[in-house]
Design a protein around this motif. Structure first.
Motif, mmCIF file in Angstrom:
data_model
loop_
_atom_site.group_PDB
_atom_site.id
_atom_site.type_symbol
_atom_site.label_atom_id
_atom_site.label_comp_id
_atom_site.label_asym_id
_atom_site.label_seq_id
_atom_site.Cartn_x
_atom_site.Cartn_y
_atom_site.Cartn_z
ATOM 1 N N PHE A 31 -26.999 8.937 8.515
ATOM 2 C CA PHE A 31 -26.792 8.769 9.951
ATOM 3 C C PHE A 31 -28.091 8.334 10.614
ATOM 4 C CE2 PHE A 31 -27.287 10.649 14.203
ATOM 5 C CZ PHE A 31 -26.275 9.976 14.876
ATOM 6 N N SER A 32 -27.994 7.352 11.490
ATOM 7 C CA SER A 32 -29.152 6.882 12.246
ATOM 8 C C SER A 32 -28.827 6.929 13.732
ATOM 9 C CB SER A 32 -29.527 5.450 11.845
ATOM 10 O OG SER A 32 -30.505 4.922 12.726
ATOM 11 N N GLN A 33 -29.523 7.797 14.449
ATOM 12 C CA GLN A 33 -29.321 7.879 15.894
ATOM 13 C C GLN A 33 -29.851 6.633 16.584
ATOM 14 O OE1 GLN A 33 -31.080 11.359 17.666
ATOM 15 N NE2 GLN A 33 -29.978 11.125 19.599
ATOM 16 N N GLU A 34 -30.941 6.094 16.061
ATOM 17 C CA GLU A 34 -31.531 4.892 16.645
ATOM 18 C C GLU A 34 -30.575 3.708 16.565
ATOM 19 O OE1 GLU A 34 -35.089 1.873 15.349
ATOM 20 O OE2 GLU A 34 -35.580 4.013 15.429
ATOM 21 N N ARG A 35 -29.856 3.607 15.463
ATOM 22 C CA ARG A 35 -28.913 2.512 15.264
ATOM 23 C C ARG A 35 -27.517 2.844 15.784
ATOM 24 N NH1 ARG A 35 -30.481 -1.041 10.808
ATOM 25 N NH2 ARG A 35 -32.578 -0.504 10.134
ATOM 26 N N GLU A 36 -27.302 4.113 16.118
ATOM 27 C CA GLU A 36 -25.981 4.594 16.524
ATOM 28 C C GLU A 36 -24.951 4.220 15.461
ATOM 29 O OE1 GLU A 36 -25.238 2.959 20.390
ATOM 30 O OE2 GLU A 36 -26.539 4.402 21.397
ATOM 31 N N ASN A 37 -25.300 4.526 14.235
ATOM 32 C CA ASN A 37 -24.474 4.103 13.114
ATOM 33 C C ASN A 37 -24.566 5.127 11.992
ATOM 34 O OD1 ASN A 37 -22.737 2.478 11.705
ATOM 35 N ND2 ASN A 37 -24.190 0.821 11.352
ATOM 36 N N GLU A 38 -23.597 5.096 11.109
ATOM 37 C CA GLU A 38 -23.619 5.970 9.944
ATOM 38 C C GLU A 38 -22.857 5.320 8.800
ATOM 39 O OE1 GLU A 38 -20.540 9.389 10.285
ATOM 40 O OE2 GLU A 38 -21.247 9.022 12.336
ATOM 41 N N GLY A 126 -33.582 8.008 10.130
ATOM 42 C CA GLY A 126 -32.260 8.611 10.092
ATOM 43 C C GLY A 126 -32.259 9.881 9.260
#
Length: 247
Positions: A31-38, A126
Motif C-alpha cells: 500500500f502506498s498512501q502517496e500514490r493512493e494505490n495498493e 509505502g
C-alpha cells in the motif's frame, strides 16, 4: 506471524527475494498512501501465480478483449456464470467454453502478472504485509506460475533503464504536453499505435501515472514513450511549479 513493514526499511525487491527463497505461499499486499494505490501479489511455493493493482488492475478479460481474443459478449457470459455461482476464474470458464486456448490464457495471465509486479517494483515508499495461506486450487490447464527470480531480474533491468531516463522523466508525477509548433516547415510524425494512444491523452494536466491507468499499461512503458517523444522535441513537460499550483 505476518511479514510486514515499511518499504523504506525493506525494499520491495528484498521482499520478493525473501518470499522466493523461503518458498512461501500466501498473499503480499503493498500500500502506498502517496500514490493512493495498493497492489496484491499471490505466491505459491515462492512463485507468483496472480497479481492485481487497485488503480490499474490489468484485468485478464480486458487484455484478452483488447487483443481480439474474446468479445465483450464472451466476457459478459463468463461473468454472468460467476454471478450465478460458478467458482471458476474467467480464464477457466473461457477455456472450458472453447472460446480461447489454454496457451492464450497462459500468455495473457503472465502479461497481467508481469505488468502489476513491475509497477510495484518501482515503488520506494509505502507499506507491505505478507500473510501465509494455502494456494487457491486452479485447474492445471489454466494454472500459471511465474518464476520470482525472473521477475526480479527483469524488474532490475527496467529500474536500471528508468534510471537512465530520470534526467527527463524522473517519476510518474510528470505531466507531459505537446510542444509548441515551430515556425519552420512541419515534418511528418511517424508513431506506433501505442505511441499515438499516449499522444492522444496529453492534455497538459494528466500525469504519466494517470495516462498509464487510462491505457491499462505499465508506468514504465509510458515513461519510455514519453522519453522518446521528449528526445525528439514532440512534447515537453509542464513545469513542476505549474502542476503544484493547479493541484
Amino acid at each position: 506471524m505476518p511479514i510486514e513493514g515499511p518499504l523504506k526499511e525493506l525494499g520491495i525487491h528484498d521482499v520478493f527475494q525473501l518470499l522466493d527463497l523461503s518458498r512461501k505461499s500466501g498473499v503480499l499486499k503493498v500500500f502506498s498512501q502517496e500514490r493512493e494505490n495498493e497492489g496484491a501479489v499471490y505466491f505459491d511455493s515462492g512463485a507468483v501465480v496472480a497479481a492485481t493493482m487497485k488503480s490499474n488492475p490489468h484485468l485478464l478479460g480486458t487484455l484478452l478483449e483488447n487483443s481480439g481474443k474474446v468479445t465483450a459478449a464472451d466476457l459478459a457470459q463468463a461473468t454472468a456464470m460467476q454471478r450465478a455461482g460458478d467458482k471458476r476464474r474467467v480464464g477457466e470458464i473461457l477455456v472450458a467454453n472453447g472460446i480461447v486456448a489454454a496457451r492464450d490464457i497462459d500468455r495473457y495471465m503472465r502479461q497481467q502478472i508481469e505488468t502489476v509486479v513491475f509497477d510495484l517494483m518501482s515503488w520506494s515508499e509505502g507499506f507491505f504485509s505478507f500473510a501465509e495461506e494455502p494456494p487457491r486450487p486452479i485447474r492445471k490447464d489454466t494454472a500459471v506460475k511465474v518464476s520470482t527470480e525472473s521477475l526480479l531480474m527483469e524488474g532490475a533491468r527496467r529500474i536500471d533503464e528508468w534510471s537512465r531516463m530520470m534526467d527527463r522523466v524522473p517519476d510518474g508525477a510528470v505531466v507531459p504536453k505537446l510542444a509548441p509548433l515551430s515556425g519552420g516547415p512541419q515534418s511528418f510524425i511517424d508513431l506506433l499505435p501505442r505511441e499515438w494512444e499516449v499522444l492522444s491523452l496529453l492534455d497538459g494536466e494528466s500525469n504519466l501515472r494517470h495516462i498509464a491507468i487510462e491505457l491499462a499499461i505499465s508506468e514504465f512503458d509510458v515513461a519510455r514513450i514519453i522519453y522518446g517523444m521528449l528526445t525528439t522535441g514532440l512534447i515537453e513537460l509542464v513545469p513542476r511549479t505549474e502542476t503544484v499550483a493547479s493541484a
